[in-house]
Enzyme design. Structure first.
Site, short mmCIF file in Angstrom:
data_model
loop_
_atom_site.label_atom_id
_atom_site.label_comp_id
_atom_site.label_asym_id
_atom_site.label_seq_id
_atom_site.Cartn_x
_atom_site.Cartn_y
_atom_site.Cartn_z
N HIS A 218 12.21 -3.23 8.27
CA HIS A 218 11.44 -3.68 9.43
C HIS A 218 12.27 -3.46 10.70
O HIS A 218 12.67 -4.41 11.38
CB HIS A 218 11.08 -5.16 9.24
CG HIS A 218 9.88 -5.62 9.98
ND1 HIS A 218 9.77 -5.55 11.35
CD2 HIS A 218 8.72 -6.16 9.54
CE1 HIS A 218 8.60 -6.05 11.72
NE2 HIS A 218 7.94 -6.42 10.64
N GLU B 217 8.79 1.21 11.05
CA GLU B 217 9.21 0.63 9.78
C GLU B 217 8.82 1.54 8.60
O GLU B 217 7.66 1.59 8.21
CB GLU B 217 8.52 -0.73 9.60
CG GLU B 217 8.60 -1.62 10.82
CD GLU B 217 7.56 -2.74 10.80
OE1 GLU B 217 7.15 -3.17 9.71
OE2 GLU B 217 7.14 -3.15 11.89
#
Ligand code: TA6
Length: 307
Positions: free
Chosen positions: A173, A282
């Site tokens: 992330h 991500e």
């Protein structure tokens, strides 16, 4: 030494000689919270995120495993219904394993430093009620002058002969620092279909007219479905520079997320105006589940390169 422990041993710090580059990895979540090339910080970290292990980190590179987002987002979530949002790895205390590159050079003769972190499901009390498959995770973070590489090794560690394949998703992330999330641009996803989570997860396609992606203050929460692009390029805009992202092909999805002003207003751990300072790009397995036989290991790697 390229690796030291700082802040009461809560952070592993990788450094190259002469201040060329550094990275800080919080053992909580094995979250990379800083990556500097020279003195330039490449990752965003919210000024309001707690770093004391009380909550997932708002910034850096939280690791998502074994579910991306809430399990309820995925129709085929059998066996994963009780896993918390974005999984259990980002809020677990990891162990520092070793500093692999004691002489500070990698196979190509480049200055390099690597730290390895480990997390076992055996160390997570109560995990059985959330996730039935025993696992071992090893996470390698490698720094060279211009690159940060993260490699996550996921092993299905069941010893039971009856054990079914382990189902999981995984993702990095990445909160990438930008001069302005309104004007930075993202290239490399044109032609891909995506789920637009700002619009009821409707399926759409990124047409050439909308490439490169420039958010211009609009929220983005898009899961680009793949195939894995060879390269995703982030350009900072008028001031020049940016980052390149490459990854292993087994993680074909790319999430592009920024909450914009409205979404940021509901985020208590994000400082005022913080949404303008990052874009999340991500890479991962975030749609459908990987199935891993017992005893097998799945490795997911990404490299961020400063340009
Ligand atoms: O990766 C994008 C996303 O799933 C968004 O939907 C957004 O909510 C974000 O992650 C942050 O999630 P978190 O649980 O860290 O607040």
């Amino acid at each position: 030494m390229p690796l030291t422990l700082v802040k009461n041993d809560s952070i592993a710090r990788l450094e190259l000689p002469g201040g060329k580059a550094s990275a800080d990895v919080l053992l909580y979540g094995a979250t990379v919270i800083s990556w500097k090339v020279g003195s330039a910080e490449k990752l965003f970290l919210s000024k309001k995120t707690p770093l004391d292990g009380s909550a997932a980190i708002r910034g850096g590179i939280p690791l998502v495993f074994p579910v991306f987002g809430p399990a309820s987002d995925h129709e085929d979530n059998e066996g994963l219904e009780n896993v918390p949002r974005h999984g259990v790895a980002r809020t677990a205390q990891w162990q520092l394993k070793q500093n692999k590159e004691v002489d500070g050079k990698n196979a190509q003769g480049q200055e390099s430093a690597t730290a390895s972190f480990a997390l076992s499901s055996q160390d997570l009390p109560g995990i059985d009620s959330k996730y039935q498959w025993p696992f071992e995770l090893v996470y390698d973070v490698t720094l060279t002058a211009k690159n940060l590489t993260t490699s996550l090794h996921i092993t299905h560690s069941s010893s039971s002969s009856a054990s079914a394949p382990m189902r999981f998703q995984c993702l990095c992330h990445n909160y990438l620092a930008v001069p302005s999330s309104l004007s930075c641009s993202v290239k490399g996803l044109v032609g891909q279909c995506y789920l637009d989570k700002t619009d009821g997860a409707k399926g759409k396609m990124l047409s050439p007219e909308k490439d490169p992606i420039i958010l211009n203050g609009q929220a983005s929460d898009a899961v680009y479905l793949g195939p894995a692009p060879d390269l995703v390029e982030l350009s900072y805009g008028s001031q020049g520079g940016g980052l390149q992202l490459t990854r292993s092909e087994n993680c074909p999805q790319t999430v592009v997320w920024n909450p914009a002003e409205e979404g940021a207003a509901g985020m208590k751990d994000l400082h005022e105006g913080g949404w303008k300072e990052y874009i999340c790009i991500e890479p991962g397995k975030a749609n459908g589940f990987e199935e891993l036989e017992k005893g097998q290991t799945f490795t997911f790697a990404q490299t961020l390169t400063a340009v």
